[in-house]
Structures are given as structure tokens and as C-alpha cells.
Design a protein around this motif. Structure first.
Motif, PDB file in Angstrom:
ATOM      1  N   TRP A  39     -57.113  68.528  -2.854  1.00 15.17           N
ATOM      2  CA  TRP A  39     -56.452  68.945  -1.614  1.00 15.17           C
ATOM      3  C   TRP A  39     -56.466  70.464  -1.571  1.00 15.17           C
ATOM      4  CZ3 TRP A  39     -55.327  66.619   2.725  1.00 15.17           C
ATOM      5  CH2 TRP A  39     -54.409  67.188   3.612  1.00 15.17           C
ATOM      6  N   ARG A  43     -48.878  73.744  -0.300  1.00 15.44           N
ATOM      7  CA  ARG A  43     -47.813  72.758  -0.052  1.00 15.44           C
ATOM      8  C   ARG A  43     -47.066  73.122   1.223  1.00 15.44           C
ATOM      9  NH1 ARG A  43     -47.543  68.159  -3.019  1.00 15.44           N
ATOM     10  NH2 ARG A  43     -45.343  68.173  -2.565  1.00 15.44           N
ATOM     11  N   ASP A  44     -46.657  72.091   1.938  1.00 17.35           N
ATOM     12  CA  ASP A  44     -45.811  72.274   3.106  1.00 17.35           C
ATOM     13  C   ASP A  44     -44.783  71.150   3.097  1.00 17.35           C
ATOM     14  OD1 ASP A  44     -47.288  70.060   3.935  1.00 17.35           O
ATOM     15  OD2 ASP A  44     -48.166  71.034   5.676  1.00 17.35           O
ATOM     16  N   HIS A  47     -46.438  65.571   1.954  1.00 21.35           N
ATOM     17  CA  HIS A  47     -47.175  65.391   0.701  1.00 21.35           C
ATOM     18  C   HIS A  47     -48.633  65.784   0.897  1.00 21.35           C
ATOM     19  CE1 HIS A  47     -43.940  63.368  -1.387  1.00 21.35           C
ATOM     20  NE2 HIS A  47     -43.739  62.620  -0.314  1.00 21.35           N
ATOM     21  N   ALA A  48     -49.254  66.222  -0.186  1.00 22.13           N
ATOM     22  CA  ALA A  48     -50.698  66.482  -0.149  1.00 22.13           C
ATOM     23  C   ALA A  48     -51.405  65.167   0.157  1.00 22.13           C
ATOM     24  CB  ALA A  48     -51.164  67.049  -1.486  1.00 22.13           C
TER      25      ALA A  48
END
Length: 180
Positions: A39, A43-44, A47-48
Motif C-alpha cells: 500500500w 495512513r489516514d 485501513h490500508a
């Protein structure tokens, strides 16, 4: 007894040929053109997801596809309503914040989930690319798909949709949306 050997040999050859044909027909489809990559995005709040790449030799130009479920993120009644929603949720902005829609989007179904697809021009550090944003829904959940590639929009869109129609990816998307 001497005359039966050619008959026996012919039977073994025929049986071997039928076995080879059956093995070919029953073999799982080759997916060597696409391979999974890490991925690539930071991160946000979600989830990846999963990311895949297809090389120029296999797909007529390099193409990358990124997909992830966003559970509880969709309008439970209307699903993916319009192109503005595809622009917001499909993760194209993670590839590049500088994207411009090429035209109005189209209705699409991916893994038996309804939604919308839209094509974009992307401004990238090494030049322009094509992006495809797809958002499909299942109940109150959303599957976000973003793809990027070199070449024309039809080729990138075609390669992306063909990949998403594959048995393994469709099964993964359905399972991810049903939280299995």
C-alpha cells in the motif's frame, strides 16, 4: 498379441492427450500480469487497502490499482449518488491532489455492487497520467477503487475493470464488504 501393442499404445496416447486437455481446462486462470504491491499511501482514517501493478508488456502500459473498503461510509439508502461523491471518496486524491475529471462519470457494477466510475487527468511530478476513480456500495459500506496508468483512458479503464472482474479480487471485495 503382436497386433494388440499398437492398439494399446494408441489408447495410452489418447488417454494422455485427454488428460493434458483436462488439466489445461481445469487449471486456474493465469494472473501473472498482475501482482500485489505494498500500500503506497500514508495512513489516514481508513485501513490500508490492497494495491496491484500490471506492467506495460502485459497491460499495454503500466497500470496500478488501489482498493479498500470504507465500512459505514456510504449512504444506506442511495449508495453512490453522483460524480461529486466519486471525486470525494474514490481515493484518486491520494495518488495526486491535482486531478481533473475528463467528463461525467458512468454507472458501473463491480463484484455485483452498484456505483459510479469516473476518469481523470492527473498532474504528477513526472508528467501527466490517467486515473480512474470507482466507488461502489453494499448496504451502508463503500468500496473505493483508484487506478492510475500511462496511455489512453480507454486502456487504463479497460485493464482496471477486467482486473476487478477477476474471481479472486471479486471474492475479496465481497468478503471485505461483508466483514469476513
Amino acid at each position: 498379441m503382436m497386433r494388440s501393442w499398437p492398439v494399446i499404445a494408441a489408447m495410452f496416447l489418447a488417454l494422455g492427450g485427454l488428460s493434458a486437455v483436462a488439466g489445461y481446462e481445469m487449471a486456474p486462470p493465469r494472473a501473472a500480469a498482475w501482482y500485489e504491491i505494498g500500500w503506497p499511501f500514508p495512513r489516514d482514517g481508513w485501513h490500508a487497502g490492497r494495491a496491484f501493478r500490471c506492467g506495460a508488456a502485459e497491460c499495454g502500459g503500466d497500470v496500478e490499482v488501489y482498493l479498500r473498503p470504507k465500512l459505514g461510509f456510504c449512504n444506506c439508502d442511495s449508495g453512490v449518488a453522483d460524480d461529486d461523491e466519486v471525486d470525494r471518496v474514490s481515493d484518486v486524491d491520494m495518488i495526486s491532489p491535482r486531478f481533473v475529471p475528463l467528463k461525467a462519470g458512468d454507472a458501473v457494477a463491480v463484484a455485483d455492487m452498484p456505483g459510479r466510475l469516473r476518469a481523470y487527468d492527473l498532474e504528477m511530478p513526472k508528467g501527466k497520467r490517467i486515473a480512474i476513480g470507482i466507488a461502489v456500495s453494499h448496504r451502508c459500506d463503500l468500496m473505493a477503487v483508484a487506478a492510475q496508468g500511462s496511455g489512453d483512458v480507454g486502456r487504463v479503464q479497460g485493464a482496471t475493470l477486467k482486473f476487478l472482474e477477476g474471481r479472486e479480487i471479486s471474492a475479496w471485495m465481497i468478503a471485505a464488504m461483508e466483514r469476513r
